[in-house]
Scaffold this motif. Structure first.
Motif, PDB file in Angstrom:
ATOM      1  N   LEU A 344       0.831  -1.208   0.000  1.00 41.92           N
ATOM      2  CA  LEU A 344       0.000   0.000   0.000  1.00 41.92           C
ATOM      3  C   LEU A 344       0.863   1.255   0.000  1.00 41.92           C
ATOM      4  N   ASP A 345       0.413   2.266  -0.740  1.00 43.15           N
ATOM      5  CA  ASP A 345       0.979   3.592  -0.589  1.00 43.15           C
ATOM      6  C   ASP A 345      -0.025   4.604  -1.105  1.00 43.15           C
ATOM      7  N   ALA A 346       0.310   5.894  -0.981  1.00 39.46           N
ATOM      8  CA  ALA A 346      -0.645   6.946  -1.342  1.00 39.46           C
ATOM      9  C   ALA A 346       0.082   8.139  -1.920  1.00 39.46           C
ATOM     10  N   GLU A 347      -0.671   8.944  -2.672  1.00 41.37           N
ATOM     11  CA  GLU A 347      -0.158  10.178  -3.250  1.00 41.37           C
ATOM     12  C   GLU A 347      -1.089  11.320  -2.893  1.00 41.37           C
ATOM     13  N   VAL A 348      -0.508  12.447  -2.509  1.00 49.03           N
ATOM     14  CA  VAL A 348      -1.295  13.639  -2.215  1.00 49.03           C
ATOM     15  C   VAL A 348      -1.833  14.207  -3.523  1.00 49.03           C
ATOM     16  N   THR A 349      -3.159  14.407  -3.595  1.00 44.37           N
ATOM     17  CA  THR A 349      -3.774  14.927  -4.819  1.00 44.37           C
ATOM     18  C   THR A 349      -4.290  16.346  -4.669  1.00 44.37           C
ATOM     19  N   ALA A 350      -4.482  16.820  -3.429  1.00 37.92           N
ATOM     20  CA  ALA A 350      -4.943  18.197  -3.214  1.00 37.92           C
ATOM     21  C   ALA A 350      -4.597  18.625  -1.801  1.00 37.92           C
ATOM     22  N   VAL A 351      -4.304  19.922  -1.643  1.00 38.75           N
ATOM     23  CA  VAL A 351      -4.033  20.513  -0.333  1.00 38.75           C
ATOM     24  C   VAL A 351      -4.803  21.817  -0.247  1.00 38.75           C
ATOM     25  N   THR A 352      -5.684  21.902   0.750  1.00 39.07           N
ATOM     26  CA  THR A 352      -6.468  23.116   0.981  1.00 39.07           C
ATOM     27  C   THR A 352      -6.345  23.471   2.450  1.00 39.07           C
ATOM     28  N   GLY A 353      -5.498  24.449   2.748  1.00 38.74           N
ATOM     29  CA  GLY A 353      -5.246  24.761   4.152  1.00 38.74           C
ATOM     30  C   GLY A 353      -4.608  23.567   4.825  1.00 38.74           C
ATOM     31  N   ASP A 354      -5.211  23.110   5.937  1.00 40.88           N
ATOM     32  CA  ASP A 354      -4.666  21.936   6.617  1.00 40.88           C
ATOM     33  C   ASP A 354      -5.365  20.646   6.211  1.00 40.88           C
ATOM     34  N   GLU A 355      -6.253  20.721   5.212  1.00 40.01           N
ATOM     35  CA  GLU A 355      -6.921  19.518   4.716  1.00 40.01           C
ATOM     36  C   GLU A 355      -6.208  18.978   3.486  1.00 40.01           C
ATOM     37  N   VAL A 356      -6.003  17.675   3.491  1.00 39.10           N
ATOM     38  CA  VAL A 356      -5.234  17.019   2.434  1.00 39.10           C
ATOM     39  C   VAL A 356      -6.056  15.872   1.863  1.00 39.10           C
ATOM     40  N   ASP A 357      -6.095  15.766   0.539  1.00 33.28           N
ATOM     41  CA  ASP A 357      -6.702  14.631  -0.139  1.00 33.28           C
ATOM     42  C   ASP A 357      -5.592  13.720  -0.651  1.00 33.28           C
ATOM     43  N   LEU A 358      -5.778  12.429  -0.469  1.00 31.39           N
ATOM     44  CA  LEU A 358      -4.795  11.455  -0.934  1.00 31.39           C
ATOM     45  C   LEU A 358      -5.502  10.338  -1.706  1.00 31.39           C
ATOM     46  N   ARG A 359      -4.799   9.802  -2.671  1.00 36.91           N
ATOM     47  CA  ARG A 359      -5.275   8.620  -3.391  1.00 36.91           C
ATOM     48  C   ARG A 359      -4.428   7.436  -2.942  1.00 36.91           C
ATOM     49  N   VAL A 360      -5.089   6.440  -2.356  1.00 38.34           N
ATOM     50  CA  VAL A 360      -4.403   5.265  -1.808  1.00 38.34           C
ATOM     51  C   VAL A 360      -4.636   4.078  -2.726  1.00 38.34           C
ATOM     52  N   THR A 361      -3.578   3.341  -3.015  1.00 38.23           N
ATOM     53  CA  THR A 361      -3.705   2.126  -3.814  1.00 38.23           C
ATOM     54  C   THR A 361      -3.041   0.972  -3.082  1.00 38.23           C
ATOM     55  N   GLY A 362      -3.625  -0.199  -3.243  1.00 37.79           N
ATOM     56  CA  GLY A 362      -3.067  -1.402  -2.657  1.00 37.79           C
ATOM     57  C   GLY A 362      -3.088  -2.523  -3.668  1.00 37.79           C
ATOM     58  N   THR A 363      -1.980  -3.232  -3.815  1.00 38.85           N
ATOM     59  CA  THR A 363      -1.887  -4.302  -4.803  1.00 38.85           C
ATOM     60  C   THR A 363      -1.355  -5.572  -4.155  1.00 38.85           C
ATOM     61  N   ASN A 364      -1.708  -6.705  -4.773  1.00 35.49           N
ATOM     62  CA  ASN A 364      -1.137  -7.993  -4.398  1.00 35.49           C
ATOM     63  C   ASN A 364      -0.823  -8.756  -5.686  1.00 35.49           C
ATOM     64  N   SER A 365      -0.573 -10.045  -5.588  1.00 34.65           N
ATOM     65  CA  SER A 365      -0.157 -10.799  -6.769  1.00 34.65           C
ATOM     66  C   SER A 365      -1.261 -10.904  -7.821  1.00 34.65           C
ATOM     67  N   LEU A 366      -2.506 -10.672  -7.432  1.00 30.89           N
ATOM     68  CA  LEU A 366      -3.626 -10.751  -8.369  1.00 30.89           C
ATOM     69  C   LEU A 366      -3.870  -9.426  -9.080  1.00 30.89           C
ATOM     70  N   GLY A 367      -3.220  -8.366  -8.606  1.00 31.59           N
ATOM     71  CA  GLY A 367      -3.445  -7.047  -9.186  1.00 31.59           C
ATOM     72  C   GLY A 367      -3.923  -6.071  -8.128  1.00 31.59           C
ATOM     73  N   PRO A 368      -4.701  -5.050  -8.520  1.00 27.50           N
ATOM     74  CA  PRO A 368      -5.202  -4.078  -7.549  1.00 27.50           C
ATOM     75  C   PRO A 368      -6.141  -4.736  -6.530  1.00 27.50           C
ATOM     76  N   HIS A 369      -5.871  -4.508  -5.256  1.00 26.89           N
ATOM     77  CA  HIS A 369      -6.768  -4.987  -4.195  1.00 26.89           C
ATOM     78  C   HIS A 369      -7.734  -3.895  -3.762  1.00 26.89           C
ATOM     79  N   VAL A 370      -7.231  -2.663  -3.641  1.00 28.26           N
ATOM     80  CA  VAL A 370      -8.078  -1.569  -3.166  1.00 28.26           C
ATOM     81  C   VAL A 370      -7.666  -0.286  -3.866  1.00 28.26           C
ATOM     82  N   ARG A 371      -8.672   0.522  -4.186  1.00 30.42           N
ATOM     83  CA  ARG A 371      -8.469   1.889  -4.629  1.00 30.42           C
ATOM     84  C   ARG A 371      -9.302   2.767  -3.714  1.00 30.42           C
ATOM     85  N   ALA A 372      -8.676   3.791  -3.161  1.00 32.12           N
ATOM     86  CA  ALA A 372      -9.379   4.590  -2.158  1.00 32.12           C
ATOM     87  C   ALA A 372      -8.973   6.050  -2.253  1.00 32.12           C
ATOM     88  N   THR A 373      -9.869   6.902  -1.785  1.00 31.07           N
ATOM     89  CA  THR A 373      -9.529   8.312  -1.573  1.00 31.07           C
ATOM     90  C   THR A 373      -9.728   8.591  -0.096  1.00 31.07           C
TER      91      THR A 373
END
Length: 380
Positions: A344-373
């Protein structure tokens, strides 16, 4: 539409149209032992879930519950799950304890302490109806949690749930079935809103295997069939807790920043411990024999509540103990079977003041397990 689905679909939509709400109270107040068990099982190092002094240092009044744990407080009892899915052999000892006040299913809906009759809960009625028509398998597919405030030790939560949608019969990779969505509003003892959860479960029929297909009831054949690692996990692999830290950021977050990578070996212990810690007793998360024979999966797999906790942990590990989660919205894809590894890891996609949006992805041997914001308030 076939004749065997016409009548169920009419009844399903009648349940939605009724709009009946059920309100139940958690069996126990938010308490430190459950928080410790949850953090231990998920390997979450955030000290605000266990250490009152650490929590106070972040401006909190005391220990708080992980926001992503919210559904654990009102998950169905074993007896309620047994009543809904009596065909699962492992539930047999608990059927005698089931009663009309404990009818529920693996949909995240509260159970057990409701004063409503079993038939007054439309979500439970839908799951019983689908089970009766052969849609006996369950797979959570989406969870959106919005947090209004953090629950603290001593809070006694109630959950108001309402069935919001039932899809028409769909063809899916798992088999034909229906997507059932429930909205749950969690409130504290003062009726203040704590969290709102929209929860979608696929109720499906497991298709018969094609002629000549490998026998998935044996672990070796099952693992090779789905592409999961056939070799046992390396005993020297790091445990979920190792390598994870929760420290304040040293610089203000910027768009494009990435979190550290979190690697989780999916061992049987991890699957069962996280299911127990989230109070999810669905057999697919602990009964390997039933999962192979009835769901035709290679073995047990992690539940969506564990994935939700891990997604939230990616953000709080990165942002530090003062981070406040505001919303987690995730879609599950390939399952996490034992013997695999989740990254699992994440990337910051937006910053507004002290609020941050991130896109989180998780993968295993079958491919993507989770996509989240995830939306979070991040401070130093």
């Amino acid at each position: 539409m076939t004749t065997d689905t016409v009548e169920p679909e009419r009844t399903l939509q009648d349940c939605v149209a009724r709009g009946t709400r059920s309100v139940v109270r958690a069996r126990h107040p938010v308490n430190a032992p459950m928080l410790d068990t949850w953090a231990d099982a998920l390997g979450d190092p955030n000290p605000v879930y266990r250490d009152a002094e650490a929590a106070a240092a972040t401006g909190r009044a005391g220990i708080v519950a992980p926001p992503t744990m919210i559904q654990a407080w009102t998950m169905p009892r074993l007896s309620a799950l047994a009543a809904t899915l009596p065909q699962v052999p492992g539930y047999a000892p608990y059927l005698a304890g089931a009663s009309a006040h404990e009818g529920s299913s693996k949909n995240g809906s509260p159970d057990g302490r409701s004063t409503d009759r079993e038939t007054d809960n439309p979500a439970a009625a839908v799951h019983r109806l689908l089970t009766a028509h052969g849609y006996t398998a369950r797979a959570a597919t989406r969870c959106r949690q919005q947090y209004h405030r953090e629950a603290a030790v001593g809070d006694h939560l109630t959950c108001e749930s309402v069935l919001t949608t039932v899809s028409p019969r769909k063809r899916t990779a798992l088999g034909p079935g229906y997507f059932v969505t429930t909205r749950m509003i969690y409130r504290d003892q003062d009726e203040a809103d704590v969290a709102t959860v929209d929860w979608t479960v696929l109720c499906f029929r497991t298709p018969e295997p094609p002629a000549g297909a490998p026998d998935i009831t044996t672990p070796d054949a099952a693992a090779s069939d789905v592409g999961a690692p056939s070799a046992p996990a390396d005993p020297a692999s790091p445990t979920p807790a190792s390598g994870r830290t929760c420290r304040p950021l040293t610089a203000a977050p910027r768009v494009g920043d990435r979190t550290p990578v979190t690697t989780i070996p999916i061992t049987p212990t991890f699957v069962i411990a996280t299911a127990f810690a989230t109070q999810d007793f669905y057999a697919a998360h602990h009964d390997a024999d039933w999962t192979r024979t009835s769901l035709r999966r290679p073995g047990v797999f992690t539940n969506i509540l564990a994935t939700t906790g891990l997604v939230g942990g990616v953000v709080t590990d990165w942002g530090g103990p003062a981070t406040r989660l505001l919303e987690v919205d995730l879609h599950l894809l390939a399952p996490n079977h034992t013997g695999d590894t989740l990254t699992l890891d994440a990337e910051v996609t937006a910053v507004t003041g002290d609020e941050v949006d991130l896109r989180v992805t998780g993968t295993n041997s079958l491919g993507p397990h989770v996509r989240a914001t995830v939306r979070a308030r991040v401070t130093g």
